[in-house]
Design a protein around this motif. Structure first.
Motif, PDB file in Angstrom:
ATOM      1  N   UNK A 198       7.663  55.653  -4.903  1.00  0.00           N
ATOM      2  CA  UNK A 198       8.294  55.776  -3.589  1.00  0.00           C
ATOM      3  C   UNK A 198       7.289  55.670  -2.446  1.00  0.00           C
ATOM      4  N   UNK A 199       6.094  56.216  -2.592  1.00  0.00           N
ATOM      5  CA  UNK A 199       5.140  56.263  -1.492  1.00  0.00           C
ATOM      6  C   UNK A 199       4.739  54.910  -0.959  1.00  0.00           C
ATOM      7  N   UNK A 200       4.220  54.047  -1.791  1.00  0.00           N
ATOM      8  CA  UNK A 200       3.767  52.748  -1.324  1.00  0.00           C
ATOM      9  C   UNK A 200       4.948  51.843  -0.972  1.00  0.00           C
ATOM     10  N   UNK A 201       6.053  51.989  -1.679  1.00  0.00           N
ATOM     11  CA  UNK A 201       7.240  51.217  -1.360  1.00  0.00           C
ATOM     12  C   UNK A 201       7.747  51.603   0.019  1.00  0.00           C
ATOM     13  N   UNK A 202       7.772  52.892   0.317  1.00  0.00           N
ATOM     14  CA  UNK A 202       8.260  53.368   1.616  1.00  0.00           C
ATOM     15  C   UNK A 202       7.465  52.755   2.754  1.00  0.00           C
ATOM     16  N   UNK A 203       6.160  52.829   2.689  1.00  0.00           N
ATOM     17  CA  UNK A 203       5.327  52.288   3.761  1.00  0.00           C
ATOM     18  C   UNK A 203       5.476  50.799   3.918  1.00  0.00           C
ATOM     19  N   UNK A 204       5.499  50.084   2.794  1.00  0.00           N
ATOM     20  CA  UNK A 204       5.608  48.628   2.857  1.00  0.00           C
ATOM     21  C   UNK A 204       6.972  48.185   3.381  1.00  0.00           C
ATOM     22  N   UNK A 205       8.037  48.842   2.916  1.00  0.00           N
ATOM     23  CA  UNK A 205       9.377  48.480   3.395  1.00  0.00           C
ATOM     24  C   UNK A 205       9.542  48.825   4.877  1.00  0.00           C
ATOM     25  N   UNK A 206       9.056  49.990   5.272  1.00  0.00           N
ATOM     26  CA  UNK A 206       9.167  50.390   6.674  1.00  0.00           C
ATOM     27  C   UNK A 206       8.390  49.441   7.577  1.00  0.00           C
ATOM     28  N   UNK A 207       7.173  49.101   7.187  1.00  0.00           N
ATOM     29  CA  UNK A 207       6.364  48.160   7.976  1.00  0.00           C
ATOM     30  C   UNK A 207       7.051  46.809   8.113  1.00  0.00           C
ATOM     31  N   UNK A 208       7.608  46.307   7.012  1.00  0.00           N
ATOM     32  CA  UNK A 208       8.274  45.002   7.046  1.00  0.00           C
ATOM     33  C   UNK A 208       9.501  45.045   7.954  1.00  0.00           C
ATOM     34  N   UNK A 240       0.777  47.442  -5.693  1.00  0.00           N
ATOM     35  CA  UNK A 240       0.348  48.810  -5.892  1.00  0.00           C
ATOM     36  C   UNK A 240       1.367  49.702  -6.566  1.00  0.00           C
ATOM     37  N   UNK A 241       2.440  49.137  -7.080  1.00  0.00           N
ATOM     38  CA  UNK A 241       3.418  49.959  -7.781  1.00  0.00           C
ATOM     39  C   UNK A 241       4.179  49.079  -8.753  1.00  0.00           C
ATOM     40  N   UNK A 270      15.914  54.246   7.792  1.00  0.00           N
ATOM     41  CA  UNK A 270      16.111  53.390   6.622  1.00  0.00           C
ATOM     42  C   UNK A 270      15.515  54.096   5.405  1.00  0.00           C
ATOM     43  N   UNK A 271      16.098  53.844   4.270  1.00  0.00           N
ATOM     44  CA  UNK A 271      15.556  54.293   2.992  1.00  0.00           C
ATOM     45  C   UNK A 271      15.860  53.218   1.969  1.00  0.00           C
ATOM     46  N   UNK A 272      14.873  52.841   1.183  1.00  0.00           N
ATOM     47  CA  UNK A 272      15.028  51.733   0.244  1.00  0.00           C
ATOM     48  C   UNK A 272      14.516  52.131  -1.134  1.00  0.00           C
ATOM     49  N   UNK A 273      14.974  51.394  -2.132  1.00  0.00           N
ATOM     50  CA  UNK A 273      14.524  51.623  -3.502  1.00  0.00           C
ATOM     51  C   UNK A 273      14.726  50.348  -4.303  1.00  0.00           C
ATOM     52  N   UNK A 274      14.056  50.291  -5.433  1.00  0.00           N
ATOM     53  CA  UNK A 274      14.269  49.193  -6.361  1.00  0.00           C
ATOM     54  C   UNK A 274      14.412  49.749  -7.766  1.00  0.00           C
ATOM     55  N   UNK A 275      15.067  48.974  -8.599  1.00  0.00           N
ATOM     56  CA  UNK A 275      15.225  49.311 -10.011  1.00  0.00           C
ATOM     57  C   UNK A 275      15.140  47.996 -10.780  1.00  0.00           C
ATOM     58  N   UNK A 295      13.601  57.523   5.748  1.00  0.00           N
ATOM     59  CA  UNK A 295      14.421  58.661   5.363  1.00  0.00           C
ATOM     60  C   UNK A 295      14.388  58.842   3.852  1.00  0.00           C
ATOM     61  N   UNK A 296      13.765  59.916   3.358  1.00  0.00           N
ATOM     62  CA  UNK A 296      13.791  60.181   1.912  1.00  0.00           C
ATOM     63  C   UNK A 296      15.227  60.355   1.388  1.00  0.00           C
ATOM     64  N   UNK A 297      16.115  60.909   2.204  1.00  0.00           N
ATOM     65  CA  UNK A 297      17.504  61.064   1.786  1.00  0.00           C
ATOM     66  C   UNK A 297      18.186  59.726   1.567  1.00  0.00           C
ATOM     67  N   UNK A 298      17.979  58.792   2.508  1.00  0.00           N
ATOM     68  CA  UNK A 298      18.540  57.451   2.341  1.00  0.00           C
ATOM     69  C   UNK A 298      17.895  56.737   1.152  1.00  0.00           C
ATOM     70  N   UNK A 299      16.601  56.959   0.948  1.00  0.00           N
ATOM     71  CA  UNK A 299      15.917  56.354  -0.200  1.00  0.00           C
ATOM     72  C   UNK A 299      16.510  56.863  -1.512  1.00  0.00           C
ATOM     73  N   UNK A 300      16.899  58.138  -1.555  1.00  0.00           N
ATOM     74  CA  UNK A 300      17.519  58.694  -2.763  1.00  0.00           C
ATOM     75  C   UNK A 300      18.886  58.054  -3.013  1.00  0.00           C
ATOM     76  N   UNK A 301      19.660  57.853  -1.939  1.00  0.00           N
ATOM     77  CA  UNK A 301      20.950  57.171  -2.074  1.00  0.00           C
ATOM     78  C   UNK A 301      20.726  55.747  -2.582  1.00  0.00           C
ATOM     79  N   UNK A 302      19.734  55.057  -1.998  1.00  0.00           N
ATOM     80  CA  UNK A 302      19.412  53.688  -2.411  1.00  0.00           C
ATOM     81  C   UNK A 302      18.968  53.646  -3.872  1.00  0.00           C
TER      82      UNK A 302
END
Length: 166
Positions: free
Chosen positions: A30-40, A23-24, A137-142, A56-63
């Protein structure tokens, strides 16, 4: 000429199949990634009886900043800023789903010996996920054309020497 005409439809078929089934597009939602990462993450934590994490949106921004930096510099290393716990994942030639990323880290559980509180090989990604006192937790990908990098930041950090994860 016939070969070119025969291959042309295959190019369109391959492009059509290059959809992201989660879905992304990597590095892009960020929205669908956040839910999927948090659930996992919370599924792994539930398996050992520790409280769920919050996103945490703040941690996601750092990530996101660190993932972007790793892609831009063609590096793969932990951030020098050690304020948070951090898990990294990279893949080349394909894209990973949040479940695959967290699943790879969680698979390190087989290397964790709860009796001795030690690792047989690598288990630090797993113990960070299940660290009992971690709350957010906050996560991101690039991604670039060659690889995708995932970063998760954890607060408070885990893997404190001399303490058990749970």
């Amino acid at each position: 000429m016939r070969l070119l005409v025969a291959l042309l439809p295959l190019c369109f078929i391959n492009a059509a199949q290059a959809q992201y089934p989660w879905g992304y597009a990597p590095g892009n939602s960020a929205g669908s990634l956040a839910g999927a990462m948090l659930d996992a993450h919370n599924a792994v934590r539930a398996s050992v009886g520790v409280p769920p994490l919050v996103w945490s949106p703040g941690l996601a921004a750092v990530a996101q900043n660190w993932a972007n930096s790793l892609i831009a510099t063609h590096r793969f290393a932990h951030s020098a800023a050690d304020r948070y716990g951090e898990n990294l994942y990279a893949i080349s030639g394909a894209w990973a789903s949040p479940a695959q990323v967290v699943g790879a880290w969680a698979a390190e559980a087989r290397g964790y010996d709860i009796r001795s509180n030690g690792c047989m090989g690598v288990c630090g990604h797993y113990t960070q996920i299940v660290w009992q006192t971690t709350r957010a937790v906050g996560c991101a990908d690039a991604a670039d054309a060659y690889r995708e990098v995932w970063v998760c930041e954890y607060d408070p950090p885990g893997n404190v020497v001399g303490y058990r994860p749970y």
